[in-house]
Structures are given as C-alpha cells and as structure tokens.
Design a protein around this motif. Sequence first.
Motif, short mmCIF file in Angstrom:
data_model
loop_
_atom_site.label_atom_id
_atom_site.label_comp_id
_atom_site.label_asym_id
_atom_site.label_seq_id
_atom_site.Cartn_x
_atom_site.Cartn_y
_atom_site.Cartn_z
N ASN A 52 -70.68 27.70 75.04
CA ASN A 52 -71.60 26.88 74.27
C ASN A 52 -71.42 27.12 72.78
OD1 ASN A 52 -74.16 25.21 73.95
ND2 ASN A 52 -74.72 27.09 72.91
N ASP A 53 -71.14 28.37 72.40
CA ASP A 53 -71.04 28.76 71.00
C ASP A 53 -70.15 29.99 70.91
OD1 ASP A 53 -72.91 31.21 71.39
OD2 ASP A 53 -74.12 29.53 72.09
N CYS A 54 -70.11 30.61 69.74
CA CYS A 54 -69.33 31.84 69.55
C CYS A 54 -70.22 33.02 69.21
CB CYS A 54 -68.28 31.64 68.47
SG CYS A 54 -66.96 30.53 68.94
N GLY A 55 -71.42 33.04 69.76
CA GLY A 55 -72.35 34.11 69.44
C GLY A 55 -72.91 33.93 68.04
N MET A 56 -73.33 35.05 67.45
CA MET A 56 -73.96 35.00 66.13
C MET A 56 -73.42 36.11 65.24
SD MET A 56 -77.95 34.08 66.94
CE MET A 56 -78.32 35.61 67.83
N ALA A 57 -73.42 35.85 63.95
CA ALA A 57 -72.96 36.87 62.99
C ALA A 57 -73.87 38.09 63.02
CB ALA A 57 -72.90 36.28 61.59
N ALA A 58 -75.15 37.92 63.37
CA ALA A 58 -76.09 39.03 63.49
C ALA A 58 -76.97 38.80 64.71
CB ALA A 58 -76.94 39.16 62.23
N GLY A 59 -77.21 39.87 65.47
CA GLY A 59 -78.00 39.76 66.68
C GLY A 59 -79.49 39.88 66.44
#
Length: 230
Positions: A52-59
């Motif tokens: 769906n996406d590539c995760g996030m730069a910060a969790g």
Amino acid sequence: MQNKVISVEEAVAMIPDGATIMFGGFLGCGSAHHIIEALANSGKKDFTIIGNDCGMAAGPQGEEFYGMAKLVHNHQVKHVIATHVGMTPDVATQSMVDKTLTVDLIPQGSLAEMIRAGGAGLGGVLTPTGVGTIVEDSPFCLGKQTIDGKDYLLMKPVRADVAVVNAHMIDKFGNMWYKGTTRNFNIVMATAADLVIAEADNVVEIGDIQPENVVTSGAFVNYIVDGGKL
C-alpha cells in the motif's frame, strides 16, 4: 505435519537479492516489523517491493524509518509498486533526484484487486478507476475496454516471489486471525506469492482459533515467524 515455525534469520535467508516482495500493512499497521528489520540489516538488495505504501519516515513512537521505509532508506529497493509514498521522503529523493529508484503508483483499490486476481489466477481486473488519467499510461494497464457504454481499464494481475505478512494470532498450521484494521493488504497478499512468510504477534496451538474466525487459511502459509518471542 510440517513444522512451519522458523526463526527470523531463517526467514530472511529464504529471500534472495532481486526478489519481488509483497509487504502487508498500511503505514506500518499490520506490517511484519521484525522480518523487515532483519531484512534491512541483511545487506540484501535490488528488491521490488509491492505494498500500500513504503512505511513512514518516523513511527508512532518517534522511531526512525518505520516499516518498509528502512529498506528504501538503505537503498535496498530498486522498484516500488504502491498506492501512496508521501510519508516516505526517501522515495521522492531516490526516484526524482538520484534516479536510483523506479516508482509505479496505482490506485489503492485497483492494486488490491490486481493482487487478488494474481492470487486467483485471473487474467486481470476491469476497473473504471483511472480512466482518462495517467493511470492509462502505467505499465500495469493493458488498455481500455468499453462495456455497455462505460469505459474501463484492464489492469494486469500482480504476483510476487515472496509475501511477508502479519497477523495478531497464527496457529502452528498457519491459520491467521487479524486484529482490527491490521488485515488490510495482508489477506490478498497471502494468496499471491510463491513463498508466504507470516509473522505472528502471537503463535497459538491448532484449535485455539475457532474455525469461523480463521481469515487466512494456513494452506496459503509456508512459514511462520514468532514475532512475540523476538
């Protein structure tokens, strides 16, 4: 019965350089974080990743590079197939500035159905989504068809070498039960890869998940990583 429970190290060893990998999850919710972390530390590269996406730069706890963002940041990915990458600035940098990353963006519902078609052995998906837009120029679009006076795009089915999925409970046969919205892309991805590795928040005994609560059958799952013991 085959023992499907393996270590995270054994799971990563099964994934070669250059593999096409589907990752379940929605901005990290429902992602196999332990397997992704081990893969990020493995030094393996040239992956095509589908999600769906590539995760996030910060969790959510302030951690850096959440989910698949670790792999992108490490330059382990050569091709991204996703629906949204705005939470991962490295994707824009590597694709538009460095020119080291190819990105194909596909409407979210279309991608889900394309994966479902790949798992079911269908020849494609007809959808009105994207008609008259740049989606028509996507390498995943096989052309336009008109049915009963309405235009549709024929989108290719999608499969992968490996699917890395996650569920809250997985029994030792591989039957999966998802908590809340973590089911997202995990369900269709578990059907559409040659090798399916499932990370369990909790590994339980066969029978602990009531048959009517099984969402993904263990017949689709090759191996299980016990994320609760890592």
